[in-house]
Scaffold this motif. Structure first.
Motif, PDB file in Angstrom:
ATOM      1  N   ASP A 180       0.832  -1.202   0.000  1.00  0.00           N
ATOM      2  CA  ASP A 180       0.000   0.000   0.000  1.00  0.00           C
ATOM      3  C   ASP A 180       0.872   1.259   0.000  1.00  0.00           C
ATOM      4  O   ASP A 180       0.585   2.235  -0.683  1.00  0.00           O
ATOM      5  CB  ASP A 180      -0.960   0.004   1.192  1.00  0.00           C
ATOM      6  CG  ASP A 180      -0.263  -0.229   2.508  1.00  0.00           C
ATOM      7  OD1 ASP A 180       0.967  -0.467   2.506  1.00  0.00           O
ATOM      8  OD2 ASP A 180      -0.938  -0.174   3.555  1.00  0.00           O
ATOM      9  N   ASN A 181       1.950   1.189   0.766  1.00  0.00           N
ATOM     10  CA  ASN A 181       2.848   2.352   0.822  1.00  0.00           C
ATOM     11  C   ASN A 181       3.466   2.626  -0.545  1.00  0.00           C
ATOM     12  O   ASN A 181       3.559   3.775  -0.979  1.00  0.00           O
ATOM     13  CB  ASN A 181       3.951   2.082   1.849  1.00  0.00           C
ATOM     14  CG  ASN A 181       4.512   3.363   2.442  1.00  0.00           C
ATOM     15  OD1 ASN A 181       3.796   4.341   2.608  1.00  0.00           O
ATOM     16  ND2 ASN A 181       5.781   3.355   2.739  1.00  0.00           N
ATOM     17  N   ASP A 182       3.847   1.580  -1.203  1.00  0.00           N
ATOM     18  CA  ASP A 182       4.480   1.734  -2.503  1.00  0.00           C
ATOM     19  C   ASP A 182       3.489   2.284  -3.529  1.00  0.00           C
ATOM     20  O   ASP A 182       3.808   3.199  -4.298  1.00  0.00           O
ATOM     21  CB  ASP A 182       5.014   0.369  -2.967  1.00  0.00           C
ATOM     22  CG  ASP A 182       6.125   0.524  -3.998  1.00  0.00           C
ATOM     23  OD1 ASP A 182       6.824   1.547  -3.969  1.00  0.00           O
ATOM     24  OD2 ASP A 182       6.279  -0.389  -4.829  1.00  0.00           O
ATOM     25  N   VAL A 183       2.306   1.732  -3.515  1.00  0.00           N
ATOM     26  CA  VAL A 183       1.279   2.197  -4.455  1.00  0.00           C
ATOM     27  C   VAL A 183       0.927   3.645  -4.173  1.00  0.00           C
ATOM     28  O   VAL A 183       0.796   4.465  -5.086  1.00  0.00           O
ATOM     29  CB  VAL A 183       0.020   1.302  -4.364  1.00  0.00           C
ATOM     30  CG1 VAL A 183      -1.123   1.891  -5.179  1.00  0.00           C
ATOM     31  CG2 VAL A 183       0.340  -0.098  -4.854  1.00  0.00           C
ATOM     32  N   LYS A 184       0.806   3.939  -2.914  1.00  0.00           N
ATOM     33  CA  LYS A 184       0.484   5.313  -2.523  1.00  0.00           C
ATOM     34  C   LYS A 184       1.571   6.277  -3.004  1.00  0.00           C
ATOM     35  O   LYS A 184       1.273   7.322  -3.593  1.00  0.00           O
ATOM     36  CB  LYS A 184       0.366   5.373  -0.999  1.00  0.00           C
ATOM     37  CG  LYS A 184       0.103   6.731  -0.431  1.00  0.00           C
ATOM     38  CD  LYS A 184      -0.154   6.633   1.063  1.00  0.00           C
ATOM     39  CE  LYS A 184       1.036   6.056   1.803  1.00  0.00           C
ATOM     40  NZ  LYS A 184       0.781   5.904   3.238  1.00  0.00           N
ATOM     41  N   ASN A 185       2.820   5.925  -2.748  1.00  0.00           N
ATOM     42  CA  ASN A 185       3.922   6.775  -3.205  1.00  0.00           C
ATOM     43  C   ASN A 185       3.928   6.893  -4.724  1.00  0.00           C
ATOM     44  O   ASN A 185       4.166   7.977  -5.266  1.00  0.00           O
ATOM     45  CB  ASN A 185       5.257   6.204  -2.727  1.00  0.00           C
ATOM     46  CG  ASN A 185       5.518   6.491  -1.268  1.00  0.00           C
ATOM     47  OD1 ASN A 185       5.011   7.449  -0.715  1.00  0.00           O
ATOM     48  ND2 ASN A 185       6.300   5.638  -0.631  1.00  0.00           N
ATOM     49  N   TYR A 186       3.694   5.797  -5.369  1.00  0.00           N
ATOM     50  CA  TYR A 186       3.713   5.804  -6.832  1.00  0.00           C
ATOM     51  C   TYR A 186       2.620   6.721  -7.377  1.00  0.00           C
ATOM     52  O   TYR A 186       2.836   7.500  -8.300  1.00  0.00           O
ATOM     53  CB  TYR A 186       3.541   4.383  -7.350  1.00  0.00           C
ATOM     54  CG  TYR A 186       3.538   4.278  -8.864  1.00  0.00           C
ATOM     55  CD1 TYR A 186       4.622   4.732  -9.608  1.00  0.00           C
ATOM     56  CD2 TYR A 186       2.448   3.732  -9.547  1.00  0.00           C
ATOM     57  CE1 TYR A 186       4.626   4.630 -10.979  1.00  0.00           C
ATOM     58  CE2 TYR A 186       2.444   3.626 -10.918  1.00  0.00           C
ATOM     59  CZ  TYR A 186       3.534   4.078 -11.640  1.00  0.00           C
ATOM     60  OH  TYR A 186       3.524   3.990 -13.004  1.00  0.00           O
ATOM     61  N   TRP A 187       1.459   6.608  -6.781  1.00  0.00           N
ATOM     62  CA  TRP A 187       0.365   7.471  -7.222  1.00  0.00           C
ATOM     63  C   TRP A 187       0.703   8.942  -6.968  1.00  0.00           C
ATOM     64  O   TRP A 187       0.560   9.796  -7.842  1.00  0.00           O
ATOM     65  CB  TRP A 187      -0.934   7.096  -6.511  1.00  0.00           C
ATOM     66  CG  TRP A 187      -2.020   8.116  -6.731  1.00  0.00           C
ATOM     67  CD1 TRP A 187      -2.383   9.127  -5.890  1.00  0.00           C
ATOM     68  CD2 TRP A 187      -2.843   8.262  -7.890  1.00  0.00           C
ATOM     69  NE1 TRP A 187      -3.397   9.869  -6.434  1.00  0.00           N
ATOM     70  CE2 TRP A 187      -3.696   9.367  -7.670  1.00  0.00           C
ATOM     71  CE3 TRP A 187      -2.958   7.565  -9.092  1.00  0.00           C
ATOM     72  CZ2 TRP A 187      -4.643   9.797  -8.603  1.00  0.00           C
ATOM     73  CZ3 TRP A 187      -3.899   7.983 -10.025  1.00  0.00           C
ATOM     74  CH2 TRP A 187      -4.728   9.083  -9.778  1.00  0.00           C
ATOM     75  N   ASN A 188       1.157   9.225  -5.779  1.00  0.00           N
ATOM     76  CA  ASN A 188       1.386  10.621  -5.407  1.00  0.00           C
ATOM     77  C   ASN A 188       2.520  11.259  -6.188  1.00  0.00           C
ATOM     78  O   ASN A 188       2.507  12.466  -6.420  1.00  0.00           O
ATOM     79  CB  ASN A 188       1.669  10.716  -3.908  1.00  0.00           C
ATOM     80  CG  ASN A 188       0.415  10.559  -3.084  1.00  0.00           C
ATOM     81  OD1 ASN A 188      -0.679  10.887  -3.530  1.00  0.00           O
ATOM     82  ND2 ASN A 188       0.546  10.033  -1.888  1.00  0.00           N
ATOM     83  N   THR A 189       3.504  10.464  -6.554  1.00  0.00           N
ATOM     84  CA  THR A 189       4.673  11.069  -7.181  1.00  0.00           C
ATOM     85  C   THR A 189       4.656  10.978  -8.698  1.00  0.00           C
ATOM     86  O   THR A 189       5.259  11.810  -9.363  1.00  0.00           O
ATOM     87  CB  THR A 189       5.966  10.423  -6.663  1.00  0.00           C
ATOM     88  OG1 THR A 189       5.931   9.029  -6.960  1.00  0.00           O
ATOM     89  CG2 THR A 189       6.119  10.637  -5.188  1.00  0.00           C
ATOM     90  N   LYS A 190       4.005   9.978  -9.230  1.00  0.00           N
ATOM     91  CA  LYS A 190       4.090   9.799 -10.683  1.00  0.00           C
ATOM     92  C   LYS A 190       2.729   9.703 -11.359  1.00  0.00           C
ATOM     93  O   LYS A 190       2.413  10.460 -12.276  1.00  0.00           O
ATOM     94  CB  LYS A 190       4.889   8.528 -10.998  1.00  0.00           C
ATOM     95  CG  LYS A 190       6.336   8.626 -10.623  1.00  0.00           C
ATOM     96  CD  LYS A 190       7.028   7.298 -10.848  1.00  0.00           C
ATOM     97  CE  LYS A 190       8.466   7.343 -10.346  1.00  0.00           C
ATOM     98  NZ  LYS A 190       9.059   6.012 -10.298  1.00  0.00           N
TER      99      LYS A 190
END
Length: 379
Positions: A180-190
DNA sequence: AAAGTAATCAACCGCTGCTAC
DNA sequence: GGTAGCAGCGGTTGATTACTT
């Protein structure tokens, strides 16, 4: 990828994807049980310590009640809950390779961790149990994938974000090996930026062609407007009520803009467009170009019409199932149970009034919907 | 080359959901 | 029915690196 591997917490990710087992009681993140709900209501009615000093807005969209509650502030010493560990005595910050190995070897030798709070002492780690859990789940566990998101994964994330908002754990559960953290970061940054750009492009495209079409009304070749005002990209950038709700819960500018973009005319679209009793959408899905065939999935697919039946079925699905056989996946949703679940989900996640209410409340800070996105009828 | 800015993502924080008692 | 305590979740922070001026 900007960050290199020099940082202690940025080493090569392990391979071997597998699914993280959900805790039994949390396997269904949507349906909540009445006894708990009732107990919670009672608790909140008596203003528990952690809620004091906060402002709550709540509403029942049947119109029975709703309003704003300001809970009286108690003394600061009585606020909050006891910390899970002594933060002054435990190490914080990036994990060293030695710590990683200690944690890894402990989990390897003991199997599933029953009690994360007790783990640090047993494993010889001077870390908070929560920190250990997070480190394991987000980084050390052997089924993690980092980076290298595929177009298909992008599509799943965007579709689910459009449908359910920032429920990262649910979204990540549909992407094996992703956290979830990775997906969240991916969404927010890219991905969010990519989606924004696509949305902008779509709007320009539609505006341009729509105008041109009217201008050539008498000609033999009339520019045909797109069949729908918004294609996939535009759709997922139309925040769902779920994301509108999310906009209320955060003070970030991005979320605020999402809330401002919310259009009541669009609510309930993600599920409302999908009728499990008709075969029509199946043809539409089966005719969808594959990302490889299409120059841009964001332009060629109608995300507005995309719904993941697995969300209600709760089962795993492979990417091949999802994108190679969309029709088959949708057919699986045609049993009555799935249909009723679908209808319930639709009604629960996208109640018009709820979305409007939270959008209207976007000016408030510290306002959070009680069980955002939850359906009272399910509780 | 240096300074400033932007991007990335692991880790933290505080809350909620749920179970067990 | 009430409560304590842990797991899980989502928002946010901050260290680090890459890029730009």
């Amino acid at each position: 990828m900007r960050c290199n591997t020099a940082s202690p917490h940025r080493t090569a990710p392990p391979a071997h994807p597998a699914r993280r087992p959900l805790r039994a009681g949390r396997s269904d993140p949507i349906i909540h049980h009445t006894p708990y709900r009732a107990a919670k209501q009672r608790r909140e009615a008596s203003a528990p310590r952690r809620n004091r000093g906060r402002v709550f807005v709540w509403a029942d969209f049947g119109g029975e009640f709703g309003g704003v509650v300001v809970v009286e502030r108690e003394g600061a010493a009585d606020m909050g809950r006891a910390p899970c560990c002594d933060k002054a005595s435990v190490k914080r910050g990036p994990w060293s390779p030695e710590e990683d190995e200690l944690l890894r070897s402990y989990v390897r030798s003991h199997g599933a961790v029953g009690n994360w709070i007790a783990l640090p002492q047993k494993a010889g780690l001077n870390r908070c149990g929560k920190s250990c859990r997070l480190r394991w789940l987000n980084y050390l566990r052997p089924d993690i994938k980092h980076g290298g998101y595929t177009e298909q994964e992008d599509m799943v994330i965007c579709s689910l974000y459009n449908s359910i908002g920032s429920r990262w754990s649910i979204i990540a559960s549909k992407l094996p090996g992703r956290t979830d953290n990775d997906v969240k970061n991916y969404w927010n940054t890219k991905l969010k930026k990519k989606a924004m750009a696509m949305h902008h492009h779509q709007q320009q495209h539609y505006h341009h062609h729509g105008t041109a079409g009217r201008g050539h009304a008498g000609g033999a070749t009339i520019a045909t407007p797109p069949p729908a005002p918004q294609s996939q990209c535009a759709s997922y950038m139309q925040p769902s009520p779920a994301s509108a709700s999310s906009a209320v819960t955060t003070a970030s500018g991005d979320a605020g803009s999402f809330g401002a973009m919310y259009s009541p005319s669009h609510q309930a679209a993600p599920l409302g467009h999908y009728n499990v009793n008709t075969a029509a959408p199946l043809a539409e899905f089966s005719a969808m170009p594959t990302p490889a065939a299409a120059n841009s999935w964001a332009i060629n697919m109608a995300f507005e019409d995309m719904f993941l039946p697995e969300l209600v079925g709760g089962g795993d699905f492979s990417q091949a199932d999802l994108f190679g056989g969309f029709g088959a996946s949708l057919l699986q949703a045609q049993d009555s149970r799935a249909q009723s679940s679908l209808q319930e989900l639709s009604a629960c996640y996208f109640p018009n009034a709820q979305a409007e209410m939270w959008a209207a409340a976007a000016d408030h800070v510290n306002v959070k919907p009680p069980g955002a996105g939850l359906c009272p009828s399910l509780t």
